[in-house]
Scaffold this active site. Structure first.
Site, short mmCIF file in Angstrom:
data_model
loop_
_atom_site.label_atom_id
_atom_site.label_comp_id
_atom_site.label_asym_id
_atom_site.label_seq_id
_atom_site.Cartn_x
_atom_site.Cartn_y
_atom_site.Cartn_z
N HIS A 1 0.81 -1.23 0.00
CA HIS A 1 0.00 0.00 0.00
C HIS A 1 0.84 1.27 0.00
O HIS A 1 0.44 2.27 -0.57
CB HIS A 1 -1.00 0.00 1.17
N ASP A 2 2.01 1.25 0.63
CA ASP A 2 2.84 2.45 0.72
C ASP A 2 4.05 2.41 -0.21
O ASP A 2 5.01 3.17 0.00
CB ASP A 2 3.33 2.64 2.16
N LYS B 1 5.96 5.42 -1.37
CA LYS B 1 6.86 6.21 -0.52
C LYS B 1 8.32 6.11 -0.95
O LYS B 1 9.13 6.95 -0.54
CB LYS B 1 6.73 5.78 0.95
N HIS C 1 2.49 9.89 -2.60
CA HIS C 1 2.84 8.47 -2.53
C HIS C 1 1.69 7.56 -2.94
O HIS C 1 1.92 6.46 -3.44
CB HIS C 1 3.38 8.09 -1.14
N HIS D 1 -5.95 4.03 -0.29
CA HIS D 1 -5.91 3.83 1.17
C HIS D 1 -5.92 5.13 1.96
O HIS D 1 -6.08 5.10 3.17
CB HIS D 1 -4.71 2.94 1.58
N HIS D 2 -5.78 6.28 1.30
CA HIS D 2 -5.91 7.57 2.00
C HIS D 2 -7.14 8.34 1.58
O HIS D 2 -7.29 9.52 1.93
CB HIS D 2 -4.66 8.43 1.81
N ASP E 1 -4.35 0.53 8.18
CA ASP E 1 -3.14 1.36 8.13
C ASP E 1 -3.10 2.35 9.30
O ASP E 1 -2.09 2.49 9.99
CB ASP E 1 -3.12 2.10 6.79
P1 C2E Z 1 1.86 6.73 8.28
O1 C2E Z 1 2.78 7.16 9.37
O2 C2E Z 1 1.86 5.27 7.93
O3 C2E Z 1 0.40 7.14 8.71
C1 C2E Z 1 -0.70 6.63 8.02
C2 C2E Z 1 -1.95 7.36 8.40
O4 C2E Z 1 -2.20 7.18 9.80
C3 C2E Z 1 -1.88 8.88 8.23
O5 C2E Z 1 -2.12 9.25 6.90
C4 C2E Z 1 -2.99 9.32 9.16
O6 C2E Z 1 -4.25 9.09 8.58
C5 C2E Z 1 -2.85 8.36 10.32
N1 C2E Z 1 -2.02 8.96 11.37
C6 C2E Z 1 -0.73 8.73 11.65
N2 C2E Z 1 -0.33 9.44 12.69
C7 C2E Z 1 -1.39 10.16 13.11
C8 C2E Z 1 -1.61 11.11 14.15
O7 C2E Z 1 -0.72 11.42 14.97
N3 C2E Z 1 -2.86 11.62 14.28
C9 C2E Z 1 -3.85 11.29 13.43
N4 C2E Z 1 -5.07 11.82 13.59
N5 C2E Z 1 -3.68 10.41 12.40
C10 C2E Z 1 -2.46 9.86 12.26
P2 C2E Z 1 -1.61 10.67 6.41
O8 C2E Z 1 -1.89 11.71 7.42
O9 C2E Z 1 -2.18 10.87 5.05
O10 C2E Z 1 -0.07 10.50 6.32
C11 C2E Z 1 0.52 9.69 5.33
C12 C2E Z 1 1.95 9.49 5.65
O11 C2E Z 1 2.61 10.76 5.64
C13 C2E Z 1 2.25 8.91 7.00
O12 C2E Z 1 2.13 7.52 6.95
C14 C2E Z 1 3.67 9.40 7.24
O13 C2E Z 1 4.60 8.61 6.51
C15 C2E Z 1 3.65 10.77 6.62
N6 C2E Z 1 3.36 11.81 7.60
C16 C2E Z 1 2.18 12.35 7.92
N7 C2E Z 1 2.31 13.33 8.82
C17 C2E Z 1 3.64 13.42 9.11
C18 C2E Z 1 4.43 14.25 9.97
O14 C2E Z 1 3.94 15.12 10.68
N8 C2E Z 1 5.79 14.05 9.97
C19 C2E Z 1 6.36 13.10 9.19
N9 C2E Z 1 7.69 12.96 9.25
N10 C2E Z 1 5.65 12.30 8.36
C20 C2E Z 1 4.31 12.46 8.32
FE FE Z 2 0.04 5.65 2.96
FE FE Z 3 1.05 2.76 5.85
#
Ligand code: C2E
Ligand code: FE
Ligand code: FE
Ligand code: SIN
Ligand code: SIN
Ligand code: SIN
Length: 368
Positions: free
Chosen positions: A227-228, A231, A256, A282-283, A311
């Site tokens: 799914h990712d 990235k 991504h 998935h998003h 996810d």
């Molecule tokens: P990921 O870390 O695998 O997170 C997948 C999804 O989990 C996120 O999609 C979001 O829907 C949810 N999620 C993760 N952490 C949180 C959180 O603290 N609070 C909430 N409410 N939801 C959370 P999203 O937001 O579309 O992000 C996609 C990807 O982008 C993430 O995959 C991560 O790789 C990156 N990402 C998102 N925000 C940040 C950030 O603030 N810093 C960094 N370094 N990466 C980020």
């Molecule tokens: Fe993703």
């Molecule tokens: Fe993921």
């Protein structure tokens, strides 16, 4: 050696079933099934034709060490049975215009009787056909009982072939994925250890709980780890940033989903097709405010809706470079709040009703 009554017929089928069990290569399965068909109806020859819908051909494997044989999908009596999905019995082939006399002329063989029974999968789609030639009795004609026996054999053959196909596809898919990754550039370690494996298991469980057919659940399980995959195209400065992303960085990160789709969409294999869908959707959010396309409700593929929950459940429960893991109570609170907003409400109900299944998977596959 021929099956003369129901008892010995069953014994024959059961004997071959145990031989075929554990055979992984489809060509070897075909050879064993053909042998079974020949013995069951006491025919001189039996060929198991498989339909290749993309190439519009029938193909078979006659023996180990001999190349596969191919013919156009519509040709001969076998083609008639495959095309119609019906049994065809021809006890006087030289008077039947559908019979292709050419093969006999070339091989010096004389075909006196033909029985062809189509082979279907559990969804009723035609996979190919059993073709038996020349009944080995004085009359030399196939009878009703032969149709009955060969139909039974074809029911079993359909299952054996599907299992072997899935097996081959898993192996071929693994090669395809490695290839796709290599092509897309370097592979970097991204998410924590078992993230993709856990998401894969959550997806399978949630799919089964949501009453998707077992095959679909298995397909999603195999597709979800990718799914990712998009990235890999995200720069380290963003992907590995220790803090929150700013809006421009997040905009890059969001690509991504579509890049994953672009990487995977070229393959015709069902697993990679499913993976392309999962990567792309998935998003998406149930309320239509997700990305990349802002799809809404059931316009989001069920695989995408399931993977979204899997996810996020895993992301929230894990440490990331940008956040600490959340306690389970806070995750449940978030899922309840996002019911019908970020997530499919029915799937959230199912997920929360069986939360212990998911925490058990998390425990079993936890990062060390
Ligand atoms: P990921 O870390 O695998 O997170 C997948 C999804 O989990 C996120 O999609 C979001 O829907 C949810 N999620 C993760 N952490 C949180 C959180 O603290 N609070 C909430 N409410 N939801 C959370 P999203 O937001 O579309 O992000 C996609 C990807 O982008 C993430 O995959 C991560 O790789 C990156 N990402 C998102 N925000 C940040 C950030 O603030 N810093 C960094 N370094 N990466 C980020
Ligand atoms: Fe993703
Ligand atoms: Fe993921
Ligand atoms: C076959 O069953 O392999 C074809 C028989 C024939 O050559 O007529
Ligand atoms: C045919 O189905 O027309 C050909 C059968 C055979 O292989 O002899
Ligand atoms: C036949 O064509 O005679 C066989 C009919 C059937 O069992 O499908």
């Amino acid at each position: 050696m021929a099956a003369h009554d129901e008892g010995s017929m069953l014994e024959t089928i059961l004997g071959y079933m145990s031989k075929i069990e554990g055979v992984r290569k489809i060509d070897a399965v075909l050879i064993l099934l053909s042998e079974m068909g020949r013995v069951l109806v006491n025919a001189d020859r039996c060929t198991l034709w498989l339909l290749d819908t993309q190439k519009k051909e029938l193909w078979t494997k006659v023996a180990h060490g001999i190349d596969r044989v191919h013919m156009p999908a519509g040709s001969g009596i076998a083609g008639v049975a495959v095309g119609s999905g019906e049994t065809v019995i021809v006890n006087d082939p030289y008077r039947d215009p559908r019979f292709n006399q050419e093969i006999d002329r070339k091989t010096g063989y004389t075909t006196r009787s033909i029985l062809v029974v189509p082979i279907k999968n559990s969804r009723g789609e035609v996979l190919g056909a059993f073709q038996t030639i020349n009944k080995q009795t004085a009359a030399g004609k196939f009878e009703e009982s032969d149709i009955k026996y060969l139909k039974l054999a074809s029911t079993y053959a359909g299952e054996a072939i599907e299992a072997a196909k899935l097996n081959e596809e898993i192996e071929e898919t693994q090669r395809d994925v490695i290839f796709a990754l290599a092509e897309a550039g370097e592979t970097r370690s991204k998410e924590t250890g078992n993230h993709v494996q856990r998401v894969s298991e959550y997806c399978r469980s949630l799919a089964l709980l949501a009453c998707l057919p077992k095959k679909e659940a298995e397909l999603l399980k195999l597709a979800a780890p990718m799914h990712d995959i998009g990235k890999i195209a995200i720069p380290d400065a963003i992907l590995l940033k220790p803090g929150r992303l700013d809006p421009e960085e997040f905009a890059v990160m969001k690509t991504h989903a579509e890049s994953g789709y672009t990487i995977l969409k070229g393959s015709a294999r069902p697993i990679l097709k499913a993976a392309a869908t999962v990567a792309r959707e998935h998003h998406e959010r149930y309320d239509g405010t997700g990305y990349p396309r802002g799809l809404k409700g059931n316009d989001i593929h069920i695989f995408g809706r399931i993977c979204a929950i899997a996810d996020v459940f895993d992301a929230l429960g894990s440490d990331r470079v940008y956040k600490k893991a959340w306690p389970i109570e806070k995750i449940v609170e978030e899922f309840t709040a996002q019911r019908g907003a970020q997530f499919d409400p029915a799937l959230i109900d199912t997920f929360l009703a069986h939360l212990d299944q998911f925490t058990a998977i998390r425990e079993r596959l936890k990062d060390i």
